[in-house]
Scaffold this motif. Structure first.
Motif, short mmCIF file in Angstrom:
data_model
loop_
_atom_site.label_atom_id
_atom_site.label_comp_id
_atom_site.label_asym_id
_atom_site.label_seq_id
_atom_site.Cartn_x
_atom_site.Cartn_y
_atom_site.Cartn_z
N LEU A 23 40.83 -6.57 39.82
CA LEU A 23 42.01 -5.97 40.43
C LEU A 23 42.95 -5.61 39.27
O LEU A 23 43.79 -6.39 38.88
N ILE A 193 48.51 -4.29 46.98
CA ILE A 193 47.30 -5.07 47.23
C ILE A 193 47.42 -6.40 46.48
O ILE A 193 47.54 -6.42 45.26
N LEU A 196 41.62 -8.38 46.60
CA LEU A 196 40.59 -7.39 46.95
C LEU A 196 39.23 -8.04 46.82
O LEU A 196 38.90 -8.61 45.77
N ALA A 209 35.28 -3.26 51.94
CA ALA A 209 36.41 -3.68 51.11
C ALA A 209 37.35 -4.51 51.97
O ALA A 209 37.77 -4.07 53.04
N LEU A 211 40.99 -6.11 51.98
CA LEU A 211 42.28 -6.02 51.30
C LEU A 211 43.25 -7.00 51.92
O LEU A 211 43.33 -7.13 53.16
#
Length: 595
Positions: A23, A193, A196, A209, A211
């Motif tokens: 990230l 975010i 992740l 994904a 989040l």
């Protein structure tokens, strides 16, 4: 300020310095280097408001523990409370909507102040945390103060190999107190975010994904995901989202070509990493653009074998303490983490067991990048109490959250050799705890095998792992010749049963996950030791060849883990010395441990 036009570089192209490799944000400031520092043995710093002082009397190099030489302090005594302070100049601070202070790991509990005002606190000596300090930082320079508390005698803390005695003894090492992983500032939008994760369904060619956002997404928020490999776009999706936790599934259509199916799969021989850029766009404010990556691969156990991408893979692993003579549990540099992963591969191994330590995520990046399989293992507490359980479960959960998207991690190990659960064979509470850790892990991450208690006394394990330091190759060859013979033996070591739960499956893979430990040293410490001893490099090679050959002759074993990679303090049973020099020609070692 980050926008969709200003993208971060591909995450797979990073140089290994960024502390959170899956990230990545473009605007960040590494706070490694000199901080002012003070011991607080009388615990008076709070009463005297050291957080408001402009300078502490000493200096320490962050992120090295004060016990290490690399810290510039090098004091291995008992100092349960320490303070740090660093002033960041205004023109150094990343500019954005919000200013975030990230701390990779502070052992064991800490409090943080910014310009003398409380910013937050954290407990857990190996887990990361982030503080939004925007509203505490003024218009000028910013002063950051950290107070860390780590009781050397508290064995209810998850402490791993940290010795509770003044001097290291037996298999334990110097303590790690305070900051020991990177500290950094970053700029980010208010809507951003926070975490992740990547879930992969290899046969279907599907990726999800996951989040977690800083706050629930307001109406009109969208997320855009672009997935690429070497400049080739594999997938792109833009979707409206709401809530704080979001799942976005998509397909990699290239995987529908069955003849090209394996080209994108991650494995040790082809560690293919796929770049992803995730853009979070709210109805107001700046976009949050982060770079990430994932690997398409699956792990499983079946038919007494470990499977990677549905194919049996024999694990050739080495035990890695993650300890350096000058910096202790902290990596001496980002480059040293790459060198460590590469060294393991150069020695002929395809896997490493990170022993009694949650390793720096930058090491996991290089494992992902270079194709090194990793066993993720928890540092043990040595007490069995509600407090020890609470702390251990909290840290384990946080590490699952931190690390479960790394393709290199193929196995989870929450307990080792009944440390902290010494009466597992007789206490049903401890059996329940071991099984609960397995089920908790599978609840969060059902994609990997879990070993409840590596070495012996298994309950709900996906792999039956055994520790055996017998140095006689013929006895080892005979003991592990057949699966029935292994399972028929009631004890793996005196007083230690292989299985302690009637529901434990016996058709799972069997691995010898600690063996060897042959000591050889040119000029080691007076208390140098191993499980057996070689008098020369030539004898070491001969004994390794015979012992490893005996292990590999077994058709019942699905893999092994040799003890150990590097000499560590008084433990001189490494394949390399403390400074990572091989004890014998590396090509000879590779011939023994290689495929």
């Amino acid at each position: 300020m980050l926008t969709e036009e200003r993208r971060t570089d591909a995450a797979t192209a990073q140089d290994g310095r960024y502390p959170r490799p899956q990230l990545v944000r473009a605007d960040w400031l590494d706070l490694s280097g000199p901080w002012t520092f003070a011991f607080d043995d009388d615990d008076r710093g709070r009463r005297e408001h050291w957080e408001s002082s402009r300078s502490l009397p000493g200096v320490i190099q962050v992120p090295f523990p004060f016990e290490s030489e690399a810290s510039g302090v090098g004091d291995t005594g008992f100092h349960p409370v320490v303070w740090y302070q660093r002033t960041v100049l205004r023109d150094e601070i990343p500019a954005g909507e919000r200013l975030l202070l990230n701390l990779g790991a502070v052992d064991h509990a800490c409090e943080v102040w910014v310009d003398g005002r409380s910013a937050g606190s954290h407990e857990g000596g190996s887990t990361p945390f982030v503080l939004d300090i925007t509203d505490l930082a003024g218009d000028g320079d910013v002063s950051i103060t950290v107070r860390a508390q780590d009781d050397p005698a508290d064995v209810a803390q998850p402490r791993g190999k940290q010795d509770w005695r003044h001097h290291p003894h037996s298999i334990w090492y110097h303590r790690t107190t305070g900051i020991w992983q990177p500290v950094w500032l970053e700029a980010a939008p208010e809507l951003r975010i926070e975490q992740l994760h990547w879930l992969t369904d290899v046969p279907a060619g599907e990726v999800t994904a996951q989040l977690r956002l800083s706050r629930p997404a307001p109406t009109g928020t969208t997320a855009t995901i672009t997935v690429e490999l070497g400049g080739e776009r594999l997938a792109s999706i833009r979707t409206a989202i709401d809530g704080r936790e979001v799942e976005i599934p998509f397909r990699i259509h290239r995987q529908t070509n069955g003849q090209a199916y394996e080209e994108l799969l991650w494995s040790p021989s082809h560690p293919t990493l796929i770049d992803a850029t995730v853009t979070l766009s709210g109805p107001a404010g700046a976009d949050d653009v982060v770079a990430s990556y994932f690997g398409l691969r699956s792990t499983a156990v079946e038919g007494g074998r470990f499977l990677l991408n549905d194919r049996p893979l024999y694990l050739r692993s080495v035990l890695n303490q993650g300890y350096w003579p000058a910096s202790h549990s902290a990596a001496p540099s980002a480059d040293a983490l790459r060198a460590e992963a590469q060294l393991i591969l150069d020695l002929g191994f395809n896997a490493t067991r990170l022993h009694q330590k949650y390793e720096d995520p930058r090491f996991l990046f290089w494992a992902d990048k270079l194709g090194l399989l990793v066993w993720g293992e928890a540092p043990a507490a040595y007490a069995f109490s509600p407090e020890a359980v609470r702390r251990s479960v909290a840290e384990w959960s946080a590490i699952l959250d931190r690390d479960r998207s790394h393709p290199s991690i193929v196995t989870w190990v929450p307990l080792n050799e009944s440390w902290g659960v010494q009466h597992l064979a007789h206490d049903p509470r401890m059996v329940s705890y071991a099984k609960a850790l397995v089920h908790l892990t599978k609840t969060v991450d059902p994609s990997r095998p879990v070993i409840s208690n590596d070495g012996w006394e298994h309950a709900a394990s996906d792999i039956l792992s055994i520790h055996d330091y017998d140095h006689d190759p013929e006895r080892v060859r005979e003991r592990y010749a057949t699966r029935d013979g292994i399972l028929a033996a009631p004890f793996t070591l005196p007083g230690r049963r292989l299985v302690v739960d009637a529901e434990q499956r016996l058709d799972v893979p069997i691995m010898l996950t600690e063996f060897g430990g042959i000591s050889y040293t040119e000029d080691g410490p007076e208390d140098a030791w191993g499980y057996s001893t070689a008098s020369s490099a030539t004898e070491l090679v001969e004994r390794l060849r015979a012992l490893v050959g005996a292990v590999r002759s077994s058709t019942a074993l699905a893999g092994y883990c040799y003890t150990q990679l590097a000499d560590t303090g008084q433990e001189t049973n490494g394949l390399v010395f403390e400074d990572r020099r091989p004890k014998a020609p590396i090509e000879e070692l590779r011939a023994i441990f290689g495929a």
